[in-house]
Design a protein around this motif. Structure first.
Motif, PDB file in Angstrom:
ATOM      1  N   UNK A  60      -0.124  -1.415  10.080  1.00 21.52           N
ATOM      2  CA  UNK A  60      -0.874  -0.196   9.752  1.00 21.52           C
ATOM      3  C   UNK A  60      -2.372  -0.455   9.594  1.00 21.52           C
ATOM      4  N   UNK A  61      -2.801  -1.684   9.856  1.00 23.16           N
ATOM      5  CA  UNK A  61      -4.198  -2.101   9.696  1.00 23.16           C
ATOM      6  C   UNK A  61      -4.690  -1.910   8.263  1.00 23.16           C
ATOM      7  N   UNK A  62      -3.811  -2.181   7.311  1.00 20.98           N
ATOM      8  CA  UNK A  62      -4.168  -2.058   5.903  1.00 20.98           C
ATOM      9  C   UNK A  62      -4.762  -3.367   5.391  1.00 20.98           C
ATOM     10  N   UNK A  63      -5.982  -3.277   4.865  1.00 15.87           N
ATOM     11  CA  UNK A  63      -6.598  -4.449   4.234  1.00 15.87           C
ATOM     12  C   UNK A  63      -5.934  -4.723   2.894  1.00 15.87           C
ATOM     13  N   UNK A  64      -5.487  -3.639   2.249  1.00 17.36           N
ATOM     14  CA  UNK A  64      -4.781  -3.753   0.975  1.00 17.36           C
ATOM     15  C   UNK A  64      -3.617  -2.785   0.973  1.00 17.36           C
ATOM     16  N   UNK A  65      -2.527  -3.214   0.345  1.00 15.93           N
ATOM     17  CA  UNK A  65      -1.340  -2.373   0.179  1.00 15.93           C
ATOM     18  C   UNK A  65      -0.993  -2.438  -1.303  1.00 15.93           C
ATOM     19  N   UNK A  66      -1.145  -1.307  -1.992  1.00 17.29           N
ATOM     20  CA  UNK A  66      -0.931  -1.270  -3.437  1.00 17.29           C
ATOM     21  C   UNK A  66       0.277  -0.390  -3.763  1.00 17.29           C
ATOM     22  N   UNK A  67       1.062  -0.841  -4.737  1.00 18.04           N
ATOM     23  CA  UNK A  67       2.204  -0.061  -5.199  1.00 18.04           C
ATOM     24  C   UNK A  67       1.824   0.545  -6.550  1.00 18.04           C
ATOM     25  N   UNK A  68       1.860   1.872  -6.634  1.00 18.20           N
ATOM     26  CA  UNK A  68       1.383   2.590  -7.815  1.00 18.20           C
ATOM     27  C   UNK A  68       2.387   3.672  -8.216  1.00 18.20           C
ATOM     28  N   UNK A  69       2.189   4.234  -9.407  1.00 18.90           N
ATOM     29  CA  UNK A  69       3.040   5.335  -9.856  1.00 18.90           C
ATOM     30  C   UNK A  69       2.575   6.671  -9.281  1.00 18.90           C
ATOM     31  N   UNK A  70       1.237   6.824  -9.155  1.00 17.63           N
ATOM     32  CA  UNK A  70       0.670   8.054  -8.602  1.00 17.63           C
ATOM     33  C   UNK A  70      -0.441   7.653  -7.640  1.00 17.63           C
ATOM     34  N   UNK A  71      -0.329   8.104  -6.401  1.00 16.15           N
ATOM     35  CA  UNK A  71      -1.298   7.690  -5.386  1.00 16.15           C
ATOM     36  C   UNK A  71      -2.598   8.471  -5.504  1.00 16.15           C
ATOM     37  N   UNK A  72      -3.659   7.836  -5.023  1.00 13.35           N
ATOM     38  CA  UNK A  72      -4.951   8.495  -4.881  1.00 13.35           C
ATOM     39  C   UNK A  72      -5.496   8.044  -3.530  1.00 13.35           C
ATOM     40  N   UNK A  73      -6.626   8.558  -3.167  1.00 18.51           N
ATOM     41  CA  UNK A  73      -7.225   8.173  -1.903  1.00 18.51           C
ATOM     42  C   UNK A  73      -7.933   9.356  -1.287  1.00 18.51           C
ATOM     43  N   UNK A  74      -8.635   9.098  -0.213  1.00 14.66           N
ATOM     44  CA  UNK A  74      -9.339  10.153   0.492  1.00 14.66           C
ATOM     45  C   UNK A  74      -8.350  11.121   1.113  1.00 14.66           C
TER      46      UNK A  74
END
Length: 93
Positions: A60-74
């Motif tokens: 997926x060309x992800x520099x970082x992959x984070x596992x969270x309870x609630x997502x955020x992002x653009x």
């Protein structure tokens, strides 16, 4: 033939990858854009994504992959895999 747990997790990891790719498309990102991905996943999906984290990031060309309870992002996209919630948050890196 019986499906092993490893095969189940591999299949679920492919579904997570597909959800991220669909979110990239909905966000209208360029094919070459590197991203930071946040994932909020149900238990089995989380286990699968953790076990196949590097492959998911690479595909997926992800520099970082984070596992969270609630997502955020653009860009945030919610969906499901077999009834289990998948939330994806994407930010261009």
């Amino acid at each position: 033939p019986k499906v092993t747990r490893d095969q189940q997790l591999e299949g679920l990891a492919r579904e997570v990858t597909r959800k991220i790719q669909m979110a990239r498309k909905k966000a209208r990102l360029n094919l070459s854009d590197r991203i930071i991905v946040e994932l909020a996943l149900a238990k089995d999906l989380l286990e699968a994504a953790e076990a196949h984290k590097q492959r998911i990031a690479d595909e997926t060309l992800a520099k970082e992959l984070r596992f969270v309870d609630k997502v955020s992002g653009t860009f945030v996209d919610d969906g499901d895999v077999d009834g289990d919630v998948v939330s994806v948050g994407i930010t261009v890196a």
